[in-house]
Design a protein around this motif. Structure first.
Motif, PDB file in Angstrom:
ATOM      1  N   ARG A   1      -0.505  -9.022   8.221  1.00 12.97           N
ATOM      2  CA  ARG A   1       0.368  -7.858   8.041  1.00 12.97           C
ATOM      3  C   ARG A   1       1.800  -8.335   7.844  1.00 12.97           C
ATOM      4  O   ARG A   1       2.249  -9.267   8.532  1.00 12.97           O
TER       5      ARG A   1
ATOM      6  N   LEU B   1      -5.449 -13.083   6.118  1.00  9.92           N
ATOM      7  CA  LEU B   1      -5.023 -11.680   5.951  1.00  9.92           C
ATOM      8  C   LEU B   1      -3.985 -11.397   7.026  1.00  9.92           C
ATOM      9  O   LEU B   1      -4.317 -11.377   8.226  1.00  9.92           O
TER      10      LEU B   1
ATOM     11  N   LEU C   1      -8.871   0.604  -1.732  1.00  9.69           N
ATOM     12  CA  LEU C   1      -7.470   1.055  -1.803  1.00  9.69           C
ATOM     13  C   LEU C   1      -6.770   0.595  -3.079  1.00  9.69           C
ATOM     14  O   LEU C   1      -5.561   0.838  -3.239  1.00  9.69           O
TER      15      LEU C   1
ATOM     16  N   TRP D   1     -11.868 -14.465   1.366  1.00  9.60           N
ATOM     17  CA  TRP D   1     -10.569 -13.940   1.832  1.00  9.60           C
ATOM     18  C   TRP D   1     -10.197 -14.766   3.063  1.00  9.60           C
ATOM     19  O   TRP D   1     -10.644 -14.497   4.178  1.00  9.60           O
TER      20      TRP D   1
ATOM     21  N   TYR E   1       3.864  -1.404   5.178  1.00  9.37           N
ATOM     22  CA  TYR E   1       2.434  -1.165   4.958  1.00  9.37           C
ATOM     23  C   TYR E   1       2.008  -2.093   3.824  1.00  9.37           C
ATOM     24  O   TYR E   1       1.749  -1.675   2.704  1.00  9.37           O
ATOM     25  N   SER E   2       2.024  -3.388   4.160  1.00 14.66           N
ATOM     26  CA  SER E   2       1.766  -4.447   3.175  1.00 14.66           C
ATOM     27  C   SER E   2       1.038  -5.583   3.878  1.00 14.66           C
ATOM     28  O   SER E   2       1.132  -5.730   5.098  1.00 14.66           O
ATOM     29  N   ASN E   3       0.321  -6.350   3.092  1.00 15.13           N
ATOM     30  CA  ASN E   3      -0.257  -7.579   3.633  1.00 15.13           C
ATOM     31  C   ASN E   3       0.003  -8.721   2.685  1.00 15.13           C
ATOM     32  O   ASN E   3       0.224  -8.521   1.483  1.00 15.13           O
TER      33      ASN E   3
ATOM     34  N   MET F   1      -2.453   0.530  -4.402  1.00 17.73           N
ATOM     35  CA  MET F   1      -1.756  -0.705  -4.048  1.00 17.73           C
ATOM     36  C   MET F   1      -1.044  -1.295  -5.266  1.00 17.73           C
ATOM     37  O   MET F   1      -1.564  -1.245  -6.391  1.00 17.73           O
TER      38      MET F   1
ATOM     39  N   GLU G   1     -12.237   0.087   3.150  1.00 19.41           N
ATOM     40  CA  GLU G   1     -11.402  -1.087   2.836  1.00 19.41           C
ATOM     41  C   GLU G   1     -11.568  -2.153   3.933  1.00 19.41           C
ATOM     42  O   GLU G   1     -11.720  -3.335   3.652  1.00 19.41           O
ATOM     43  N   LYS G   2     -11.540  -1.706   5.184  1.00 15.15           N
ATOM     44  CA  LYS G   2     -11.681  -2.656   6.300  1.00 15.15           C
ATOM     45  C   LYS G   2     -13.039  -3.352   6.251  1.00 15.15           C
ATOM     46  O   LYS G   2     -13.127  -4.580   6.416  1.00 15.15           O
TER      47      LYS G   2
ATOM     48  N   VAL H   1       0.842  -1.199   0.000  1.00 16.75           N
ATOM     49  CA  VAL H   1       0.000   0.000   0.000  1.00 16.75           C
ATOM     50  C   VAL H   1       0.879   1.252   0.000  1.00 16.75           C
ATOM     51  O   VAL H   1       1.844   1.339   0.768  1.00 16.75           O
TER      52      VAL H   1
ATOM     53  N   ALA I   1     -12.995  -5.866   3.503  1.00 11.46           N
ATOM     54  CA  ALA I   1     -12.154  -7.019   3.854  1.00 11.46           C
ATOM     55  C   ALA I   1     -12.888  -7.937   4.840  1.00 11.46           C
ATOM     56  O   ALA I   1     -12.828  -9.167   4.715  1.00 11.46           O
TER      57      ALA I   1
HETATM   58  O1  LIG Z   1      -3.662  -2.312   5.252  1.00  5.97           O
HETATM   59  C1  LIG Z   1      -3.578  -3.057   4.249  1.00  5.97           C
HETATM   60  O2  LIG Z   1      -2.741  -3.945   4.134  1.00  5.97           O
HETATM   61  C2  LIG Z   1      -4.604  -2.920   3.151  1.00  5.97           C
HETATM   62  C3  LIG Z   1      -5.821  -3.591   3.557  1.00  5.97           C
HETATM   63  C4  LIG Z   1      -6.332  -4.730   3.066  1.00  5.97           C
HETATM   64  C5  LIG Z   1      -7.534  -5.049   3.794  1.00  5.97           C
HETATM   65  C6  LIG Z   1      -7.596  -3.953   4.744  1.00  5.97           C
HETATM   66  O3  LIG Z   1      -8.457  -3.764   5.604  1.00  5.97           O
HETATM   67  O4  LIG Z   1      -6.549  -3.113   4.590  1.00  5.97           O
END
Ligand SMILES: O=C(O)CC1=CCC(=O)O1
Length: 95
Positions: free
Chosen positions: A45, A43, A73, A40, A50-52, A77, A27-28, A9, A31
């Motif tokens: 971090r 998930l 987002l 999904w 600032y990546s997943n 990204m 986005e949250k 991101v 997700a």
């Molecule tokens: O923060 C991130 O990695 C981007 C993201 C993906 C799902 C979410 O809630 O944030």
């Protein structure tokens, strides 16, 4: 089909703070919906970034593309997709 997806991101520093908050909040929510739906699956971090890294369980590439393209987002990204298949030495392949 399972896909490993890395999302890096990069939200511009000069983006309006309210717009940034709106994007991150939506986005949250998206997700969480996709996790509840089972699409999904993971998930995580990436430590220190600032990546997943995520795992998606979808019907195929078209569905995954549609999901990723429509993430709030998405414009900020860089996304790397790796298709997955079962490893022959995995426990799941050797009951
Ligand atoms: O923060 C991130 O990695 C981007 C993201 C993906 C799902 C979410 O809630 O944030």
């Amino acid at each position: 089909m399972l896909f490993h997806v890395r999302m890096d991101v990069a939200i511009p520093r000069d983006l309006d703070p309210e717009e940034r908050t709106r994007l991150v909040t939506t986005e949250k929510a998206r997700a969480l919906d996709l996790q509840r739906s089972g699409k999904w699956v993971h998930l995580w971090r990436v430590v220190g970034a600032y990546s997943n890294v995520s795992v998606f369980d979808v019907d195929g590439t078209d569905e995954l593309h549609d999901i990723l393209w429509n993430l709030p987002l998405f414009p900020f990204m860089t996304i790397t997709v790796t298709p997955l298949t079962e490893h022959p030495s995995a426990l799941s392949a050797n009951p």
